[in-house]
Each structure stands twice: as C-alpha cells, then as structure tokens.
Scaffold this motif. Sequence first.
Motif, PDB file in Angstrom:
ATOM      1  N   UNK A  36     -13.082  28.713  -9.897  1.00  0.00           N
ATOM      2  CA  UNK A  36     -13.699  27.552  -9.107  1.00  0.00           C
ATOM      3  C   UNK A  36     -15.326  28.128 -10.384  1.00  0.00           C
ATOM      4  N   UNK A  37     -15.708  29.286 -10.834  1.00  0.00           N
ATOM      5  CA  UNK A  37     -16.659  30.092 -11.090  1.00  0.00           C
ATOM      6  C   UNK A  37     -16.435  28.759 -12.693  1.00  0.00           C
ATOM      7  N   UNK A  38     -15.965  28.774 -13.145  1.00  0.00           N
ATOM      8  CA  UNK A  38     -15.650  27.883 -15.099  1.00  0.00           C
ATOM      9  C   UNK A  38     -15.767  26.272 -13.806  1.00  0.00           C
ATOM     10  N   UNK A  39     -15.351  25.949 -13.241  1.00  0.00           N
ATOM     11  CA  UNK A  39     -16.124  24.379 -12.667  1.00  0.00           C
ATOM     12  C   UNK A  39     -17.275  24.638 -12.552  1.00  0.00           C
ATOM     13  N   UNK A  42     -19.456  23.906 -15.378  1.00  0.00           N
ATOM     14  CA  UNK A  42     -18.894  22.772 -16.110  1.00  0.00           C
ATOM     15  C   UNK A  42     -17.450  22.919 -16.472  1.00  0.00           C
ATOM     16  N   UNK A  43     -16.981  23.719 -16.913  1.00  0.00           N
ATOM     17  CA  UNK A  43     -15.904  23.765 -17.997  1.00  0.00           C
ATOM     18  C   UNK A  43     -14.642  23.824 -17.173  1.00  0.00           C
ATOM     19  N   UNK A  44     -13.863  22.686 -17.794  1.00  0.00           N
ATOM     20  CA  UNK A  44     -12.295  22.700 -17.564  1.00  0.00           C
ATOM     21  C   UNK A  44     -11.733  24.354 -17.695  1.00  0.00           C
ATOM     22  N   UNK A  45     -11.150  24.167 -16.442  1.00  0.00           N
ATOM     23  CA  UNK A  45     -10.826  25.838 -16.765  1.00  0.00           C
ATOM     24  C   UNK A  45      -8.725  25.964 -17.440  1.00  0.00           C
ATOM     25  N   UNK A  46      -8.647  24.095 -17.200  1.00  0.00           N
ATOM     26  CA  UNK A  46      -6.606  24.083 -17.823  1.00  0.00           C
ATOM     27  C   UNK A  46      -7.817  22.747 -18.905  1.00  0.00           C
ATOM     28  N   UNK A  47      -6.268  22.610 -20.059  1.00  0.00           N
ATOM     29  CA  UNK A  47      -6.619  21.964 -21.073  1.00  0.00           C
ATOM     30  C   UNK A  47      -6.138  20.133 -20.962  1.00  0.00           C
ATOM     31  N   UNK A  62     -23.845  16.930  -9.092  1.00  0.00           N
ATOM     32  CA  UNK A  62     -24.199  17.388  -8.011  1.00  0.00           C
ATOM     33  C   UNK A  62     -22.517  17.040  -7.246  1.00  0.00           C
ATOM     34  N   UNK A  63     -22.258  15.938  -7.377  1.00  0.00           N
ATOM     35  CA  UNK A  63     -21.011  14.656  -7.037  1.00  0.00           C
ATOM     36  C   UNK A  63     -19.496  15.452  -6.501  1.00  0.00           C
ATOM     37  N   UNK A  64     -19.521  16.873  -7.032  1.00  0.00           N
ATOM     38  CA  UNK A  64     -18.101  18.136  -7.289  1.00  0.00           C
ATOM     39  C   UNK A  64     -18.939  19.665  -7.420  1.00  0.00           C
ATOM     40  N   UNK A  65     -18.504  20.034  -6.495  1.00  0.00           N
ATOM     41  CA  UNK A  65     -18.902  21.378  -6.671  1.00  0.00           C
ATOM     42  C   UNK A  65     -17.351  22.049  -5.962  1.00  0.00           C
TER      43      UNK A  65
END
Length: 451
Positions: A36-39, A42-47, A62-65
Amino acid sequence: MRIAVVGTGYVGLVTGACLAARGHRVTCVDRKTEIVAAINQRQAPLYEPVLPGLLKEVVASGRLTATTSLREAVLGSDVSIAAVGTPLKQGKIDLTFIEETAAEIGAVLREKDGYHLVCIKSTVVPGTTDTLVKDTLKAASGKEPGEFGLAMNPEFLREGRAVEDFLHPDRIVIGADDDRSFARMRKVYAGLFDAPILRVNLRTAEMIKYATNALLATLISFSNEMASLCEAAGGIDALEVLEAVTRDKRFYPPEGREPVKPEITGYLQAGCGFGGSCFPKDVKALISFGREKGHLPRLLPSTLRVNREQPLRLLGRLERELGTLAGRKIAILGLTFKPGTDDVRESPGIAIIRQLLQKGARVCGVDPCGIKNMQKVIPEAGNVHYTRDPQLALEEADAAILVTAWPGFLEIPPEDYARAMRNPLVVDGRRVLDKESLEKAGCRYLGVGLA
Ligand code: NAD
C-alpha cells in the motif's frame, strides 16, 4: 465508476491501474502495508513492464489510491473486485483468502446503503462464487442476493505483458446469474475496452479460466512429449517438426499475402517445461475438483507428469555428457519462469537447481530480475550463487543451461561461452540459441528435442 480492488498482487494492481487509466476511480486494498505504501508513493511493488509509468500517472492524477482499509474502500465504491490469491494446499485449491474477503466485504455491506456489486476475479473452481462467496456474503451482510450483486470475471492477462493484455483484451468474460449484476459489471468495461463481452453464468465463467489454462499447459506438454520422442528416435529435430505442424492452415490462416503467426504457436514449442503462478496450480486444482465431482481427469495428470519430468530429462542428458555432475560448475541462464517478469513461482529453474545441488554440482544462476525472489526459494549458500552478469556465471563453468529465454541471453556472443567456460557445453532448454554459430565458436550444443 468507483471501484475497490481487493488484493493488490499482479492481477489486482494491473486491474486497478488499467481501470483507473480508463477513467474509473479506483481504491486498491491490500493487507500488506508495504504494498500500500509503495503504491501511494507511485512505485510499483512488483516488476511488470509498462506498469511503473502507468501507476505514476494514475496515482498522480488521484484516480488511484491504495489503503489497508477494506471498509473504507468498499464504503466508497460501487463495485468490489476480489483479486486475492487462490493458492494450492495439499493438492487442492485453498479458498481461505476468498472466503475472508467475502466475509469482510459482507460485513461492510451490512452498514452500506444501496446496491453494491461483488465481482470475483481470482481464479476459483466452478461453484465457488454461487455457493461459498454468495453464502458468506449473505451471512456477513444480513442481505439477500439482489440487494447486492454477484459477478465472476476471470482474468487472462499474462505476466510480462500484463498491462498490454488488460488494456487490449481479446474477450471479456462476465459471469452473472442475474441481469442487474451483469449490467453493472458491463459498465466497468463497456465503451472503454475494445473486445467482445461474453455473458455466461457464474460457474461457466469460472470454468472458462481453467479450460483456458489447461489447454495451454497441455499444448506445452504435448510439444515436450513430441520433443522426447524426437530425442529417443535420433536424427529428428523437434523444432522443425513443430514448426511444420503449426504451418497447418488451421493454425496459421493466411491473411493477405503474408501469413500471420498466431501466438498460440508459442505454446507449441519444445522447452524445459511450464511454470508460473497459474498453469501448475490451476491444472492441479482442476484435477482435484474433477476428482471431488466424480470425474477423474485422464489427460491432465499426464500434462503435469510430462512437465515434472521435462527439466529432469534435460539434466539426465547433461549428466551423461559430463559423466558426473558432482563437483561441476553449472551456469543457469534464467531463474524466472519466463522472460519479462520477476516471478519464479514453479519455475523449471527451481527443479533444475535443486537436482543439480543434490547431484553435488555447484550452481551459478543468472537473471536480470528474478534473483531476489529465487533467493527466497533457494537461498544463496556454499554451492549456489546468483549474479546478474552472465560472464561471471560462465567463468570456468562445465556447462551452461539456458532455462529462460531472456533477450539478453540470446545476445551473448558464442565466443564468450567458448572463452569463459572450462568446458563449453551449452544446453539450450528453450531452443532459441544458434547451434551452428555456437559449434563454430568451439562449443558443444545440446538442445531439447534434438539428439
Ligand atoms: P498475488 O499473490 O500476487 O496477490 C494477491 C494479493 O492479495 C496479495 O498481495 C495479498 O496480500 C492480498 N490479499 C490476500 N487476502 C487479502 C484480503 N483479505 N484483503 C486484502 N488483501 C488480501 O496473486 P496474483 O498472482 O495477483 O493472483 C490473484 C488471483 O488471480 C489468483 O487467483 C490467480 O490464480 C489469478 N490469476 C493470476 C494471474 C497471474 O498471471 N498472476 C493471471 C490470471 C489470474
């Protein structure tokens, strides 16, 4: 629409990001605070290729939280899409995460006014949504179906091409047993994605996903069975055989002057077997589902057996070439189950490394993305090391096995094998290397489906 996506792994995150990119307001829910924190940063938590840029864009707009609070997400949305894991436990599908998710959503629906659609996107055995999910929602919410909606929308994305697959689907399957549920789920996709929407009932939607994966896995095992027959016969190259087989116009319809090569032919190739989070798990789950329902599948257990034996057959050939594997250094080119992902779940590389270690070999695994995940499965220790640099792995090696066809491995000059290795024996587990130029450079070549 306002959409909650519950479970933000490969499927949930890609689903959330793509739906937000198409204009929906999405809240991604996961239990793991680091995801959740990574997203939110604005960082992808997976490759996953393309995802980082898309995620930056939709989070910034702001369209995704993302949140750990399922309650907050469900209260603020019209549709909840469950994309939690459905792993195997003792050979059977484990529906714990699905049941927990349904119970948690149901508890929120108890206090939520208005109609809310619950959609299962996770891969679940037929009958799960219209029994377990429905009953759990009813019990937790105190409401009857109709007051809430229920849909099943299987996901066909492929890791490594997930965003492209999601944004450009070939078909969108929506399982729904009533019109209102279907209409609301249709609104998630209609007009935003250029693909036919296929309406079926809940159970059929669940089965379509399994039938798809069972077919693709079986095509791979069929190809590997043909490869083994070619090896046993000698003097037949399975690559040529399968290429000619797929030239059949029933696979390969000529379109205009240039024939278009359908992607399905990519599953009709000899290799060291399939892996990943879906094919092995889903085929096993389908077999155990069939057994429970009174039909024991005949073909699917063979699909798995061929796949289990395939990497070991390759090692058998290598052992015969080297005399013994004990004390040999073997370079493993590729740890992930396929190129373009960091996912090593059920990768053939795991079986290969384990068997090599058991036989007393030393292993150096190379991968551009999969090392972190492979270290969780087979930790680095005395006889096993990982590197991103193929040259380090090839240094003084007695053999190199290509397990994953990462483009970078295809670019290794044949001379580099010959120069770096103690014994330049190259085992092509994917039939993507150029035998002739390797041999010209002084290497010995061993390929799946060619003996
Ligand atoms: P994953 O394990 O990568 O992610 C699942 C996520 O769900 C995890 O982050 C976990 O923390 C979270 N989670 C579990 N229970 C939760 C709960 N109650 N509340 C909030 N979060 C919760 O799984 P995945 O690979 O994305 O697969 C998800 C489903 O989609 C599976 O059923 C899988 O079979 C199916 N599927 C996967 C793929 C694929 O390529 N990975 C493709 C198609 C379908």
